[in-house]
Each structure stands twice: as structure tokens, then as C-alpha cells.
Write a protein that holds these residues in place. Structure first.
Motif: not given
Lengths: 224, 294
Positions: A89-91, A102-103, A51, A93-94, A78, A150, A106, A85
Motif C-alpha cells: 500500500r504505497l502511493l 507522508f506518515a 477498523e 506517485d510519491k 493509530r 513508513r 499527516v 500489509f
């Protein structure tokens, strides 16, 4: 697995976050990075994730030269790392299942493998029966377990966690640490920045202490 | 790219449009209005350009010959003129034809010519050029041919006309570039808001190793879809607008050489839609740039 040689990092505002840091972490190790706030722990983690780039020095992660790699190679670095974290840091709406899947989505993993892997990691973190729930319906500890699921679903060689128990009560924190221990037992290297004294003292793992940008202690089976 | 990934991109783009339907409507509206304005200016510039070209192509060089020349000498002058590059047509106008033309032009007042004892008009040629800008130099060359007394083309009018048509072209181009730039700016800002709403998702994608292309594509597709819809609306509105306006102009200024609706409006419609899609894609790409720096 992780190799840092003479690494220094100065930010544009002239704050020196790390100075001549030399660290080697081998495969399968469980390492705590400790130190007070602003000591340089977060910078240490950011450098591993690319980062941030170091001002000086060499960094190798998972056999990859982090400093000299092109921007287009960063996603592939990555993919070999699982990141966790403090704020999960989850989404929102999922669902739990979708957040973990999701991981894999992508990185374009095949659907059959996706189903199997997500179920398997939800089982590891003990959330198999909550796969349909949305993050807002979960407790902090449960949300962090989804984040761990995740992070490990793509079977990374290294899991990097930045204050993963920072928002959790002691009992829940211990539950999370047991999951990390199980992941480590399966051969995954774990690097965890924390200032949770009870956990570091209780786990008896390697401890690297950073103070004002310098590594002042590197101790096997250490204490906070 | 895998079929399933393509599915994912399309689904993500449509879900994102559905989730941010207000923002999507705002983007479509902005694209439609901007492209409509752009289209109106495009039509204006194309029509003025066409009018200018038609006027330019009608510029003639009138060549006058000495009176004492026999038919052989006149033919020789004609062949000399024909040798010059860029000549479109050359027409011999004998002094008899010239006076007849003058007579018909005078109409009711043609009796004035009856007073003349002999025809004062010289033999000559009417020369047109393929490109109007060649007129001055050609006239100069023709005037030097032996037997030619004068080669006239209405110097002042032509030069002013060139200046005006050149200005219309340059001004039109600048105006359209500015409008295109402004449209991209507005679109990128509108799309930025939808991206801002999903910045956390983008950051997570970066952490788990998604490539920039993978993150960018659904947003670009979204931009293209919004641009397409906006472009369609604008093309339909523009076509209607042009048919109404050209009817009005035709009623009052019959001689004005307007671009015909068919096929020009089809071309312009397609151009506007394609441009809308490009603007949508460019807007998304520009506004994503900042969010990909993780």
C-alpha cells in the motif's frame, strides 16, 4: 500492551469470526498469529486497529480502551501503531522518501524532525540510496521495506503486520524478517499474522494459533 | 493550525486539481451551468416579486362620503381613518377635484360631463396601505365609520393579485431549493470521482493516524476553489445575460419595473460566487463521507 478479554466478533452476515478470545501481549514481545485462511487472523488485526468493533468483550491497546473510545480518538490510537500489509500500500506517485515522510506529514510532525527520522528509518531498512525512486521501480521486497519504514517512522510502540511476506519469495522474506527482528530488538512490540510456516518455525517466537475463531494454542517459542 | 499544514493543504488541493484537470474542468463547468440556471431563476423571481410588490403598493382604497357632511364631519372621518394601523397615506379628494380628475381621464370625451346639471361625485378620501394584505380588513373598518357610504378597492383584482404574488414567491423558493439541491448532488458526484481516484491514499492516511479533518480539508478546499471559479464564470455570464435581456425588455415594455443592474447584479454576482463556494465545500464533504469509514 495488548489486552483482549472475552472478545467475540460476529459479522452482520452471521459469520462468527472470533469467539471468546483472551490474549495478553506484553511490551517488547514478538508474536505470530497463525491459522488457516478464514480462521480469524485478519479480524484479530482489524480489532486491534479499531477498523472493526467487537460484538462482545474488552480490548485495550497501548493503554487505550479500544471498544469505548470515540471515533475522534481513533487517529490517536493509530499513531501509536505501525501497520504493514501484504500488498505494501504505497502511493505510486510519491518517491520512497515522500511515501515514508507522508506518515509524519499527516500527523503534522515538524519538518526538521521529519527529514532526520525518514533518513534514519530508510537506513534501518537499507534503502538510504533509493530515496528518490518511485515504488514502481522497486522490487516487491524493497517496496515492503519502504512500507516497514513508513510504519516505524513515527516510532510506534506496536507494529502490526498482516501477512507481510505473503507476496515475497523465501530469501526476500528472510531479509524482511531480519528487519522486523531489529525493530523488535529496539523494544517495539510486534504482532504478525502469517501462514508462512518456514518463517514461524525459523524465528522461534511466541505463536498464537486461531482456528474457527478460537485460540487453540498459545505457545512461547512455538512452531507453526 | 500550523502554517506549514496550511501550506500543505493548499498545495495538496492545487496538485489534486492539476492532476485531475479534466475532472476539475467538468466540476467547474457543472457549477457554472447550474449556478447560471439558478441565477436566471433568481432574477426572474426577484423581478416578478418586485413587479408584484409595486402593483400591490399601488392598491388604493377609495372612500366615498355622504353628501350632506360639513367640513368638520369630513375632518372627523379623516382623523378616524388615520387612527387605523398600517395606513401609508390619506388624501382628501373633494367632489370638485374628483370631477376634474374624471374630466382629464376622459380626455377627448370630456364633453360628456357637460351634460350634467350638477356634480354627481361625492367627497372622499384615497387611502393607501403600507402592506397590501391589510387592504381588505382596513376597507371593512373604514366602511363602518359614520358618514362613509362606501370603501372600495377592487376586491376581485386584489385578491387574485395576492394569490398570484404569493404563488410566485412560493414557487420561486421551491424551484431555487430544488435547483440548489440538484447542483450539490451533481457537484458531489463529480468530486466523488476525484476522491475515488485517491481512495488508497485516504485509506493510508487513516491507517497512519490522520484525523478526518486533516484528510477532508484539502478536498473541501479543492471544492471551494472549483466552486469559486464556477461561480465567477456564472456571475460574469449572468451579468452579461441580464444586460442584454433587460435592454430588450426596456425596448418593448418601457413601463415594466425591472430591477436595475447596479447594484443588484453585484449583489447577485457575489451571492452566486459565495453559493458556488458553499456548494463546492458541501459537495466534497458529502462525497468524502463514505471514504472516511476505515
Amino acid at each position: 500492551m495488548i489486552h483482549m478479554k472475552n472478545v467475540s466478533k460476529a459479522y452482520p452476515n452471521k459469520v462468527i469470526a472470533l469467539e471468546r478470545v483472551n490474549v495478553d501481549i506484553n511490551k517488547g514481545e514478538f508474536v505470530f498469529i497463525v491459522g488457516s485462511s478464514g480462521a480469524g487472523k485478519s479480524t484479530f488485526i482489524k480489532l486491534l486497529l479499531r477498523e472493526e468493533l467487537p460484538t462482545f468483550g474488552e480490548i485495550e491497546v497501548n493503554g487505550k480502551d479500544v471498544v469505548h473510545m470515540s471515533q475522534s480518538e481513533v487517529p490517536y490510537l493509530r499513531r501509536g501503531l505501525g501497520v504493514i500489509f501484504q500488498d505494501y500500500r504505497l502511493l505510486p506517485d510519491k518517491t520512497v522518501f515522500e511515501n515514508v515522510a507522508f506518515a509524519m506529514q499527516v500527523i503534522e510532525a515538524p519538518r526538521k524532525i521529519m527529514q532526520k527520522s525518514v533518513n534514519s528509518v530508510l537506513d534501518i531498512v537499507g534503502l538510504s540510496d533509493r530515496y528518490k525512486d518511485f515504488p514502481d521501480n522497486l522490487s516487491g521486497g524493497e517496496q515492503q521495506r519502504v512500507a516497514i519504514a513508513r510504519a516505524i517512522v513515527n516510532d510506534p510502540a506496536i507494529v502490526i503486520a498482516d501477512e507481510p511476506t505473503g507476496n515475497l519469495d523465501p530469501d526476500t522474506s528472510w531479509g524482511i524478517m531480519q528487519i522486523f527482528q531489529r525493530i523488535n530488538d529496539a523494544g517495539t512490540t510486534i504482532v504478525m499474522a502469517t501462514h508462512d510456516k518456514a518463517i514461524v518455525d525459523g524465528m522461534k517466537k511466541r505463536v498464537i494459533e486461531i482456528e474457527s475463531g478460537h485460540v487453540i494454542r498459545d505457545q512461547a517459542r512455538g512452531y507453526y | 493550525m500550523k502554517l506549514r499544514t496550511t501550506e500543505y493543504f493548499l498545495r495538496e488541493s492545487l496538485v489534486s486539481i492539476g492532476r485531475n484537470s479534466w475532472m476539475a474542468s467538468a466540476s467547474v463547468g457543472t457549477v457554472a451551468v447550474s449556478l447560471f440556471v439558478l441565477g436566471v431563476f433568481l432574477l426572474l423571481v426577484l423581478n416578478m416579486n418586485r413587479a408584484a410588490s409595486i402593483v400591490e403598493s399601488q392598491v388604493q382604497i377609495a372612500v366615498y362620503l355622504r353628501d350632506d357632511m360639513d367640513i368638520g364631519a369630513i375632518r372627523w372621518v379623516g382623523s378616524e381613518i388615520q387612527k387605523i394601523d398600517g395606513i401609508n397615506s390619506i388624501e382628501f379628494v373633494s367632489k370638485d377635484v374628483a370631477i376634474e380628475r374624471l374630466r382629464s381621464r376622459l380626455g377627448d370625451q370630456s364633453y360628456l360631463l357637460d351634460a350634467l346639471e350638477e356634480n354627481p361625485l361625492p367627497n372622499g378620501f384615497n387611502v393607501t396601505m403600507r402592506e397590501a394584505r391589510l387592504v381588505p380588513a382596513t376597507a371593512e373598518k373604514i366602511s363602518k365609520i359614520d358618514g362613509v357610504t362606501e370603501a372600495k378597492y377592487g376586491q376581485d383584482v386584489v385578491e387574485n393579485l395576492f394569490d398570484i404574488t404569493q404563488m410566485i414567491r412560493v414557487f420561486g423558493l421551491c424551484l431555487m431549493l430544488t435547483l440548489a439541491g440538484a447542483t450539490i448532488f451533481i457537484i458531489s458526484n463529480t468530486i466523488r470521482l476525484t476522491i475515488f481516484a485517491r481512495r488508497k491514499e485516504i485509506a493510508i492516511m487513516k491507517y497512519v493516524g490522520a484525523t478526518d479533518e486533516f484528510i477532508r480539508l484539502p478536498f473541501v478546499i479543492q471544492g471551494v476553489i472549483l466552486g469559486f471559479i464556477g461561480g465567477m464564470i456564472s456571475a460574469i455570464a449572468l451579468s452579461y445575460f441580464y444586460s442584454v435581456v433587460s435592454e430588450k425588455i426596456f425596448d418593448s415594455l418601457k413601463f415594466f419595473p425591472l430591477l436595475p443592474q447596479d447594484p443588484y447584479m453585484k449583489f447577485i454576482g457575489i451571492l452566486i460566487i459565495v453559493f458556488g463556494m458553499i456548494i463546492g465545500a458541501a459537495g466534497s464533504t458529502i462525497s468524502l463521507k463514505k471514504f472516511l469509514e476505515v
